[in-house]
Scaffold this motif. Structure first.
Motif, PDB file in Angstrom:
ATOM      1  N   SER A  58       0.814  -1.217   0.000  1.00 40.95           N
ATOM      2  CA  SER A  58       0.000   0.000   0.000  1.00 40.95           C
ATOM      3  C   SER A  58       0.845   1.264   0.000  1.00 40.95           C
ATOM      4  O   SER A  58       0.353   2.337  -0.351  1.00 40.95           O
ATOM      5  CB  SER A  58      -0.928   0.010   1.213  1.00 40.95           C
ATOM      6  OG  SER A  58      -0.181   0.157   2.415  1.00 40.95           O
ATOM      7  N   GLY A 276      -6.721  -3.988  -7.875  1.00 35.12           N
ATOM      8  CA  GLY A 276      -5.425  -4.655  -7.794  1.00 35.12           C
ATOM      9  C   GLY A 276      -5.200  -5.672  -8.888  1.00 35.12           C
ATOM     10  O   GLY A 276      -4.144  -5.671  -9.540  1.00 35.12           O
ATOM     11  N   LEU A 282      -1.520  -2.847  -7.863  1.00 35.14           N
ATOM     12  CA  LEU A 282      -1.471  -3.610  -6.617  1.00 35.14           C
ATOM     13  C   LEU A 282      -1.376  -2.695  -5.397  1.00 35.14           C
ATOM     14  O   LEU A 282      -1.984  -2.980  -4.365  1.00 35.14           O
ATOM     15  CB  LEU A 282      -0.282  -4.574  -6.644  1.00 35.14           C
ATOM     16  CG  LEU A 282      -0.310  -5.651  -7.733  1.00 35.14           C
ATOM     17  CD1 LEU A 282       0.930  -6.526  -7.640  1.00 35.14           C
ATOM     18  CD2 LEU A 282      -1.561  -6.492  -7.602  1.00 35.14           C
ATOM     19  N   GLY A 285      -4.798  -1.059  -4.806  1.00 35.53           N
ATOM     20  CA  GLY A 285      -5.729  -2.082  -4.342  1.00 35.53           C
ATOM     21  C   GLY A 285      -5.487  -2.456  -2.890  1.00 35.53           C
ATOM     22  O   GLY A 285      -6.439  -2.644  -2.117  1.00 35.53           O
TER      23      GLY A 285
END
Length: 312
Positions: A58, A276, A282, A285
């Motif tokens: 993240s 993602g 990714l 997401g």
């Protein structure tokens, strides 16, 4: 001056027991740690590692099959400025709140009914577990056919009672789609509530009901002042688990509506998966998936503190 210690005559010295693995494992603390080790290793491997790796993702701009670059909280800021994300937040809270209330009320009523004496009680109790035992994807596909606009069994039954043709599109209308997934989630979750609360009901001493009846308490008063206070901790714990499972629901919604129509049923899990895996982002997401963590953490802390306050 040298002091010598000599064994008193007639007094036997206690022999040291030889070390053995069985006697070492029989110790209380050692046995407790041995029993805790497998679940702790399982949690660390299959929960802890994905969780911390998700936090790591993240904080990166990480396209699929490409190296990531550290961007800090940019993914969270981007999600906060996304209007679809706030629609997802609204959908998730509505879906979780309404489904949890329906499961709690329906499960309590189901437990009260199953706690009575009637014929074929054990068989009916076993049948009640079917919605919880049947794989989610399998039951969801069945509901998809039942709610199909052309071959809907539900619409055909409603037409028998005078509803005009062709009938509503249950999964094509935003409001009806949300109602549909809530009702299906409630159908799947009722056995979990019902069986757990039934186990709690069977621990209530019959003497309490007899004393309340002698004092002139009605059926509602016995339920309110005897049954509910005893079941309250169980209801809170079951509700906590239900909220966690419903908040992170994925299979039912993804198979049934894929988050549509027009993101009307998109939840945190489905939206994070689409970003993602479908969109190849990714990092973003993972940030959307982690956005549900503060709400769940606050709920867990609140229920835990309330339970401790009740036990004090």
């Amino acid at each position: 001056m040298v002091i010598r210690f000599e064994a008193l005559p007639g007094v036997a010295t206690r022999p040291r027991r030889p070390f053995s693995l069985s006697s070492w494992a029989d110790r209380g603390t050692v046995f407790s740690w041995l029993m805790m080790a497998p679940p702790v290793l399982f949690i660390v491997t299959f929960v802890g590692y994905p969780f911390f790796y998700g936090i790591f993702l993240s904080l990166q701009n990480r396209p699929v099959a490409q190296p990531g670059t550290f961007v800090g909280f940019a993914n969270f800021i981007k999600a906060a400025h996304d209007p679809v994300f706030w629609r997802v937040v609204q959908n998730t809270f509505i879906y979780t709140g309404v489904a949890t209330v329906l499961k709690m009320v329906g499960g309590l009523g189901l437990a009260l009914a199953m706690n009575q004496q009637f014929k074929l009680k054990n068989i009916i109790r076993a049948l009640l577990l079917l919605p919880f035992i049947v794989p989610t994807v399998l039951s969801t596909v069945a509901f998809m056919w039942m709610l199909d606009p052309a071959f809907s069994v539900v619409n055909r039954v409603l037409m028998m009672f005078g509803m005009p043709k062709p009938g509503p599109s249950w999964l094509g209308n935003p409001i009806l789609a949300m109602i549909s997934i809530i009702l299906i989630n409630t159908w799947r979750g009722l056995p979990f509530y019902g069986i757990t609360l039934l186990a709690g009901l069977q621990t209530v001493p019959t003497e309490l009901y007899e004393a309340a009846t002698i004092d002139g308490a009605s059926g509602w008063q016995r339920f309110r002042y005897v049954t509910l206070p005893i079941l309250q901790p169980i209801i809170l714990i079951v509700t906590l688990f239900s909220v966690i499972f419903t908040f992170a629901d994925f299979q039912l919604v993804y198979v049934l509506t894929h988050g549509g129509p027009q993101n009307a049923t998109a939840l945190f899990a489905t939206y994070a998966f689409d970003i993602g895996m479908g969109g190849g982002q990714l990092g973003l997401g993972a940030a959307v998936a982690l956005a549900m963590l503060p709400a769940l953490a606050l709920l867990i802390v609140a229920i835990t503190l309330y339970l401790r306050k009740k036990d004090a």
